[in-house]
Design an enzyme around this catalytic site. Structure first.
Site, PDB file in Angstrom:
ATOM      1  N   HIS A   1      96.921 -77.359   4.156  1.00  0.00           N
ATOM      2  CA  HIS A   1      96.106 -78.107   5.123  1.00  0.00           C
ATOM      3  C   HIS A   1      94.622 -77.735   5.022  1.00  0.00           C
ATOM      4  O   HIS A   1      94.251 -76.579   5.229  1.00  0.00           O
ATOM      5  CB  HIS A   1      96.631 -77.833   6.535  1.00  0.00           C
ATOM      6  CG  HIS A   1      95.918 -78.582   7.628  1.00  0.00           C
ATOM      7  ND1 HIS A   1      96.479 -79.655   8.291  1.00  0.00           N
ATOM      8  CD2 HIS A   1      94.690 -78.411   8.177  1.00  0.00           C
ATOM      9  CE1 HIS A   1      95.625 -80.102   9.212  1.00  0.00           C
ATOM     10  NE2 HIS A   1      94.522 -79.360   9.151  1.00  0.00           N
TER      11      HIS A   1
ATOM     12  N   GLN B   1     101.640 -89.094  16.019  1.00  0.00           N
ATOM     13  CA  GLN B   1     101.891 -87.668  16.245  1.00  0.00           C
ATOM     14  C   GLN B   1     102.988 -87.468  17.294  1.00  0.00           C
ATOM     15  O   GLN B   1     103.766 -86.526  17.209  1.00  0.00           O
ATOM     16  CB  GLN B   1     100.599 -86.946  16.659  1.00  0.00           C
ATOM     17  CG  GLN B   1     100.714 -85.429  16.737  1.00  0.00           C
ATOM     18  CD  GLN B   1     100.959 -84.772  15.380  1.00  0.00           C
ATOM     19  OE1 GLN B   1     100.593 -85.323  14.338  1.00  0.00           O
ATOM     20  NE2 GLN B   1     101.594 -83.619  15.368  1.00  0.00           N
TER      21      GLN B   1
ATOM     22  N   GLU C   1      99.546 -72.444   6.695  1.00  0.00           N
ATOM     23  CA  GLU C   1      99.708 -73.760   6.067  1.00  0.00           C
ATOM     24  C   GLU C   1      98.799 -73.827   4.844  1.00  0.00           C
ATOM     25  O   GLU C   1      97.652 -74.263   4.940  1.00  0.00           O
ATOM     26  CB  GLU C   1      99.334 -74.889   7.054  1.00  0.00           C
ATOM     27  CG  GLU C   1     100.312 -75.048   8.202  1.00  0.00           C
ATOM     28  CD  GLU C   1     100.162 -76.383   8.933  1.00  0.00           C
ATOM     29  OE1 GLU C   1      99.240 -77.148   8.606  1.00  0.00           O
ATOM     30  OE2 GLU C   1     100.990 -76.639   9.822  1.00  0.00           O
TER      31      GLU C   1
HETATM   32 ZN   LIG Z   1      98.141 -80.869   7.953  1.00  0.00          ZN
END
Ligand SMILES: [Zn+2]
Length: 217
Positions: A191, A117, A188
């Site tokens: 997601h 990340q 999103e």
């Molecule tokens: Zn995601």
């Protein structure tokens, strides 16, 4: 005999008190060190966002490689991992979708380590990626999915099917379109986050985000 028992219970009370104080001090120190609240578990639901971050060494237990499991979905890579319960629920979900002639789902992302990340964050435009520790992908409980389309995933029947059925398998759409002021993340459609059937169904019915459901906003 009675006296002996008394002594023993005093001793264990002292140990419990010492451990409790140490844990409390530890959690305060952690929160102070990172300048954010420590990550919260609500029952068995883990909340991760800008203010509830995971430690750099947090790695979920029981990660499985999706490619090596039976899978009723396509994958953008053979190196996508999720926790076993998350994988089992998603496989059940996409298998049900297939039975309903809803095909073509492509899973593009799953577990992402803190270190990964950091790279993603460094390579992204400001505001486009979560800071290390603040990404749900570090939990192993979230995945991104899409289909081959030139129209945007949110305009496909596969998306509509997920909106209608994902909660039946324990998944929520984590970052809805009209809730970015609460989640801190813009829409999103791809997601999804595993929270279990009970919590997902309750959130689906009320339209709450995870933050709202857990009383954080
Ligand atoms: Zn995601």
């Amino acid at each position: 005999m009675a006296k002996k028992q008394y002594r023993r219970s005093r001793g264990s009370t002292l140990i419990i008190a010492v451990v409790a104080v140490a844990m409390l001090a530890g959690s305060f120190a952690l929160g102070w060190h990172f300048g954010v609240k420590s990550t919260k578990f609500y029952g068995n639901i883990l909340l991760v966002n800008e203010t509830h971050r995971l430690d750099a060494d947090y790695v979920p237990q029981e990660l499985v490689n999706l490619y090596q499991q039976r899978h009723s979905f396509r994958m953008a890579s053979s190196e996508i991992y999720l926790t076993r319960p998350t994988y089992e629920a998603m496989e059940e979900m996409f298998h049900a979708a297939e039975e309903a002639d809803m095909n073509g789902y492509i899973v593009t992302s799953g577990y992402r380590s803190y270190q990964r990340q950091e790279e993603v964050y460094a390579q992204s435009e400001p505001g486009k990626a979560q800071q290390p520790g603040a990404s749900e992908h570090q939990t192993g409980l979230a995945f991104d999915v899409t289909v081959e389309t030139s129209d945007g995933f949110e305009n496909t029947p596969q998306y509509a099917w997920l909106m209608k059925h994902a909660h039946e398998y324990g998944f929520i759409q984590r970052y809805p379109a009209n809730k970015s002021d609460i989640t801190g993340i813009s829409y999103e459609p791809w997601h999804y986050r595993y929270v279990g059937v009970d919590a997902a169904t309750r959130m689906w019915k009320t339209g709450q985000t995870l933050e709202e459901f857990l009383g954080e906003k």
